[in-house]
Design a protein around this motif. Structure first.
Motif, PDB file in Angstrom:
ATOM      1  N   PRO A  91     -13.461   9.081  -4.906  1.00  0.00           N
ATOM      2  CA  PRO A  91     -12.508  10.155  -5.189  1.00  0.00           C
ATOM      3  C   PRO A  91     -11.292  10.120  -4.258  1.00  0.00           C
ATOM      4  N   GLU A  92     -11.514   9.807  -2.993  1.00  0.00           N
ATOM      5  CA  GLU A  92     -10.403   9.760  -2.033  1.00  0.00           C
ATOM      6  C   GLU A  92      -9.428   8.649  -2.387  1.00  0.00           C
ATOM      7  N   ARG A  93      -9.946   7.482  -2.763  1.00  0.00           N
ATOM      8  CA  ARG A  93      -9.080   6.359  -3.148  1.00  0.00           C
ATOM      9  C   ARG A  93      -8.385   6.640  -4.475  1.00  0.00           C
ATOM     10  N   PHE A  94      -9.034   7.365  -5.375  1.00  0.00           N
ATOM     11  CA  PHE A  94      -8.420   7.758  -6.643  1.00  0.00           C
ATOM     12  C   PHE A  94      -7.187   8.621  -6.368  1.00  0.00           C
ATOM     13  N   VAL A  95      -7.336   9.570  -5.451  1.00  0.00           N
ATOM     14  CA  VAL A  95      -6.206  10.439  -5.087  1.00  0.00           C
ATOM     15  C   VAL A  95      -5.102   9.612  -4.434  1.00  0.00           C
ATOM     16  N   ARG A  96      -5.461   8.684  -3.548  1.00  0.00           N
ATOM     17  CA  ARG A  96      -4.446   7.831  -2.907  1.00  0.00           C
ATOM     18  C   ARG A  96      -3.728   6.973  -3.944  1.00  0.00           C
ATOM     19  N   ALA A  97      -4.473   6.454  -4.922  1.00  0.00           N
ATOM     20  CA  ALA A  97      -3.861   5.651  -5.983  1.00  0.00           C
ATOM     21  C   ALA A  97      -2.892   6.493  -6.803  1.00  0.00           C
ATOM     22  N   THR A  98      -3.272   7.727  -7.073  1.00  0.00           N
ATOM     23  CA  THR A  98      -2.383   8.636  -7.796  1.00  0.00           C
ATOM     24  C   THR A  98      -1.107   8.863  -6.991  1.00  0.00           C
TER      25      THR A  98
END
Length: 129
Positions: free
Chosen positions: A69-76
């Motif tokens: 989830p943290e990397r998903f937010v960073r990718a966004t």
């Protein structure tokens, strides 16, 4: 769900000043989500979204590995000009919570089974521990 209704809900939840901001968030978050979903789950979610968003969800490249989830937010954040992780988390939550409402409880549960632990919070559907 109609296109306008979807964007209106994202705009309201994200507290965006314009529909364009809500659309930008949706067009960024949904392809990233689509890259993590496979099979019937992705197709069923697409069928419950407005056609414009379904196409965005169905046409991503497949993720090489599931993002936390943290990397998903960073990718966004990386895809939105001027975004920070905090603003991207807000965008993700606004879009995914509306998508979860469109999906319904049963499909949202199956979506979460395909994703790494912690996505339940991004969808606004915390799971019991």
């Amino acid at each position: 769900m109609r296109w306008e209704a979807f964007l209106d809900q994202v705009k309201e939840r994200g507290e965006y000043e314009s529909t364009e901001e809500a659309e930008r968030a949706a067009r960024t978050v949904l392809p990233l989500l689509g890259a993590h979903l496979v099979g019937e789950v992705r197709a069923e979610l697409a069928a419950r979204l407005p056609e414009e968003m379904a196409l965005v969800l169905l046409n991503p490249l497949q993720a090489r590995e599931p993002l936390s989830p943290e990397r998903f937010v960073r990718a966004t954040a990386a895809w939105i000009e001027g975004a920070t992780e905090q603003t991207a988390a807000w965008d993700v939550g606004a879009v995914l919570s509306v998508a979860a409402d469109a999906a319904g409880e049963e499909l949202t549960r199956r979506i979460l089974l395909q994703l790494p632990a912690g996505y339940d919070l991004l969808f606004g559907h915390p799971q019991p521990v």
